[in-house]
Design an enzyme around this catalytic site. Structure first.
Site, short mmCIF file in Angstrom:
data_model
loop_
_atom_site.label_atom_id
_atom_site.label_comp_id
_atom_site.label_asym_id
_atom_site.label_seq_id
_atom_site.Cartn_x
_atom_site.Cartn_y
_atom_site.Cartn_z
N TYR A 283 0.84 -1.08 0.03
CA TYR A 283 -0.14 0.16 -0.05
C TYR A 283 0.75 1.12 0.03
O TYR A 283 2.02 1.46 0.91
CB TYR A 283 -0.98 -0.04 1.24
CG TYR A 283 -1.98 1.16 1.35
CD1 TYR A 283 -3.21 1.12 0.59
CD2 TYR A 283 -1.68 2.41 1.48
CE1 TYR A 283 -4.28 1.85 0.49
CE2 TYR A 283 -2.58 3.55 1.29
CZ TYR A 283 -3.91 3.15 0.95
OH TYR A 283 -4.73 4.35 0.83
N GLN B 190 -10.75 -0.01 1.04
CA GLN B 190 -11.38 -0.89 0.02
C GLN B 190 -10.29 -1.71 -0.84
O GLN B 190 -10.33 -3.04 -1.40
CB GLN B 190 -12.11 -0.15 -1.38
CG GLN B 190 -11.15 0.73 -2.04
CD GLN B 190 -11.46 2.41 -1.16
OE1 GLN B 190 -11.69 2.33 -0.31
NE2 GLN B 190 -11.48 3.23 -2.20
N ASN C 3 -3.56 6.28 6.12
CA ASN C 3 -4.38 6.90 6.70
C ASN C 3 -5.24 6.15 7.80
O ASN C 3 -5.02 4.69 8.00
CB ASN C 3 -5.28 7.81 5.98
CG ASN C 3 -6.13 7.00 5.36
OD1 ASN C 3 -6.62 5.81 5.40
ND2 ASN C 3 -7.08 7.77 4.42
N SER D 20 5.08 10.18 12.95
CA SER D 20 6.61 10.19 12.54
C SER D 20 7.08 10.71 13.77
O SER D 20 6.61 11.68 14.43
CB SER D 20 7.21 10.80 11.39
OG SER D 20 8.28 10.51 11.19
N GLN E 139 11.02 15.92 10.51
CA GLN E 139 9.85 15.10 10.89
C GLN E 139 8.51 15.65 11.46
O GLN E 139 7.45 15.23 10.93
CB GLN E 139 10.28 14.24 11.97
CG GLN E 139 11.34 13.18 11.53
CD GLN E 139 11.16 12.32 10.21
OE1 GLN E 139 10.22 11.67 10.23
NE2 GLN E 139 12.02 12.71 9.20
N HIS F 279 5.85 16.48 8.20
CA HIS F 279 5.05 15.05 8.07
C HIS F 279 3.41 15.30 8.34
O HIS F 279 2.76 14.94 7.85
CB HIS F 279 5.46 13.75 8.50
CG HIS F 279 6.80 13.14 7.68
ND1 HIS F 279 6.29 12.78 6.21
CD2 HIS F 279 7.91 12.86 8.16
CE1 HIS F 279 7.60 12.16 6.09
NE2 HIS F 279 8.57 12.37 6.84
N GLU G 288 11.11 6.41 17.07
CA GLU G 288 11.60 5.88 15.73
C GLU G 288 12.65 6.40 15.15
O GLU G 288 13.62 5.40 14.48
CB GLU G 288 10.18 6.60 14.73
CG GLU G 288 10.41 6.14 13.11
CD GLU G 288 9.24 6.74 12.33
OE1 GLU G 288 9.09 6.34 11.11
OE2 GLU G 288 8.79 7.67 12.80
N HIS G 289 13.14 7.56 14.89
CA HIS G 289 14.51 7.92 14.73
C HIS G 289 15.18 8.70 15.64
O HIS G 289 14.72 9.62 16.46
CB HIS G 289 14.43 9.12 13.34
CG HIS G 289 13.36 8.65 12.34
ND1 HIS G 289 12.10 8.96 12.30
CD2 HIS G 289 13.65 7.94 11.25
CE1 HIS G 289 11.51 8.66 11.23
NE2 HIS G 289 12.41 7.78 10.55
N ASP H 84 15.61 8.46 5.08
CA ASP H 84 14.54 8.60 4.41
C ASP H 84 14.46 8.24 3.11
O ASP H 84 13.61 7.36 2.51
CB ASP H 84 13.54 9.87 4.83
CG ASP H 84 12.81 10.01 5.86
OD1 ASP H 84 12.55 8.80 6.65
OD2 ASP H 84 12.44 10.92 6.35
N GLU I 272 1.01 -34.27 31.12
CA GLU I 272 -0.06 -33.31 30.44
C GLU I 272 -1.24 -34.00 30.36
O GLU I 272 -1.99 -33.40 29.62
CB GLU I 272 0.51 -32.61 29.26
CG GLU I 272 1.73 -31.67 29.63
CD GLU I 272 2.25 -30.98 28.14
OE1 GLU I 272 1.72 -31.14 27.16
OE2 GLU I 272 3.15 -30.15 28.39
N HIS J 285 -0.07 -38.40 22.60
CA HIS J 285 1.30 -38.04 22.35
C HIS J 285 2.26 -39.13 22.94
O HIS J 285 3.15 -39.47 22.12
CB HIS J 285 1.57 -36.54 23.29
CG HIS J 285 0.92 -35.42 22.34
ND1 HIS J 285 -0.43 -35.34 22.11
CD2 HIS J 285 1.45 -34.34 21.70
CE1 HIS J 285 -0.63 -34.13 21.73
NE2 HIS J 285 0.61 -33.52 21.19
#
Length: 439
Positions: free
Chosen positions: A132, A193, A216, A239, A261, A264, A329-330, A363, A417, A422
């Protein structure tokens, strides 16, 4: 504007810091409800629903799914028609990303025990993945490279890409990146979708084994909903960048790194940790000076106001401890001799060492993947890599001697058990082999 400034010696620092780094993990129930309804509708009606939602949300007037197919020749044509500067940059970035990820490929291995028993792991690529690519507010060719290249290196046979095309016009740089990164099929579809179509398959869009790539809130909700039917990479949050600086990097550089950042998203987080109070003031001045020159000034300003901060610490060592609590993250370690402090950092999506290693290089083109854990998930998650497109199969080849030894161990544990089948499964072999040995 000025970024809020904290000091670890402030009496109320802990309270302020906790509010600053608090992660809102709540999910909008209305968005979730709508996204799940779209997914269920696509699962039920297939192409008809995909076409309907695409026209509704992207403002298009397509009359058939054939119009949503972006053929391979269009991807190659997009690359060939790029200006030479863009074509060269895209190719160099792709080469670096591919070479980095080639070193991640795990190899099948086997070990043999003295009695002849063989144990090991076989690695293999997923058959198909769905990629995506966001396409609403902006176009992200870098996301195409970062998601498709490790899948290609892993040996995935089919890479299906979906990208929303508001107004019906696909971004040529995104298509060029897809052609360069080995995307097999491409569709002008976005939103929940698109996730549903790749999870369940339609007459036109094939079902895949795993879906990767950011989107999103509707895309994130749809990915949560289809997980289990397909694999997913992660649910990406806003971010984040955290800079630790000893005060010896130019203030303008650090201010711009924070902006990189913050631009963003209004919910992005940019934080500076420094033991130099004077340097903190210099960065504040640089922020005020440079902010009006930014094309996304309003977004940056909102981000810094909402979640940005400059924190004065007592030392670089303390800054590393604070950074670990954030698990960003960074993380830029913009200090002299950064390797001295690397082992003090345990939780970060990616480390950028030294004053010349700005996060923006990661990036786009340095090589390591820019798909990174956010929202403190770096405490237990890793960057996207080849391993996300491989699966492991355990391999066991037990010898006769091993069957006797291991069978007796399994028998004891199985009976503990109360799993008598088994036990029986193992002991049939043990008894048979021991009886034959006596004969």
């Amino acid at each position: 504007m000025a970024i809020r400034q904290l000091n670890t010696l402030d009496p109320n620092f802990e309270e302020q810091f906790s509010k600053l780094v608090a992660v809102d993990s709540s999910v909008d129930p209305e968005i979730t409800k709508r996204a799940e309804a779209i997914v269920d509708d696509v699962k039920k009606r297939g192409d008809e629903a995909v076409l309907e939602y695409t026209n509704r949300f992207d403002g298009t007037n397509f009359t058939s799914m054939d119009q949503l197919i972006i053929p391979q020749e269009k991807l190659q044509e997009a690359y060939q028609n790029l200006p030479e500067e863009q074509k060269d940059a895209l190719r160099k970035a792709a080469d670096r990303i591919r070479k980095f990820h080639e070193r991640e490929v795990d190899k099948t291995w086997m070990m043999e025990e003295p009695d002849g028993t063989k144990l090991g792991v076989r690695y293999g690529a997923l058959d198909s993945v769905g990629l995506y690519v966001p396409g609403g507010k902006a176009a992200y060719p870098s996301s195409v490279l970062m998601n498709a290249m490790p899948a290609h290196v892993a040996g995935v046979k089919k890479i299906v890409m979906v990208v929303p095309t508001p107004g019906g016009t696909p971004n040529q740089l995104v298509l060029a990146a897809a052609g360069l990164a080995g995307v097999s099929e491409c569709y002008a579809v976005g939103g929940a979708q698109a996730i549903a179509a790749m999870a369940f398959g339609t007459k036109t869009i094939p079902a895949v084994d795993k879906i990767v790539g950011p989107g999103n809130a509707y895309v994130a909700a749809a990915k949560r909903y289809v997980f289990g039917t397909v694999g997913i990479d992660m649910i990406a949050g806003p971010s984040e960048i955290l800079v630790i600086c000893d005060g010896k990097t130019q203030p303008d550089w650090i201010a711009m790194d924070l902006f990189s950042q913050a631009e963003h998203d209004e919910l992005a987080q940019a934080i500076l940790l420094t033991p130099d109070a004077k340097f903190a003031d210099e960065v504040q001045k640089s922020v005020k000076k440079q902010l009006p020159t930014m094309s996304r000034e309003k977004v940056i300003s909102a981000s810094l106001k909402n979640r940005g901060a400059i924190v004065v610490t007592q030392s670089i060592e303390e800054a590393c401890k604070v950074a670990d609590r954030i698990a960003p993250e960074h993380l830029e370690l913009s200090v002299e001799n950064p390797w001295k402090y690397v082992d003090l950092i345990h939780h970060a999506g990616a480390l950028f060492l030294g004053p010349y290693t700005c996060e923006a290089l990661g990036d786009y083109c340095a090589g390591p993947n820019h798909v990174l854990p956010t929202s403190r998930t770096a405490r237990f998650s890793s960057p996207l890599g080849v391993w996300d497109f491989q699966k492991r199969t355990s391999v066991l080849d037990v010898s006769k001697k091993g069957a006797v030894e291991l069978g007796k161990i399994a028998d004891v544990l199985a009976r503990g058990e109360f799993l008598t089948a088994h036990s029986g499964s193992a002991m049939y072999r043990v008894n048979d082999l021991e009886n034959k040995k006596k004969q």
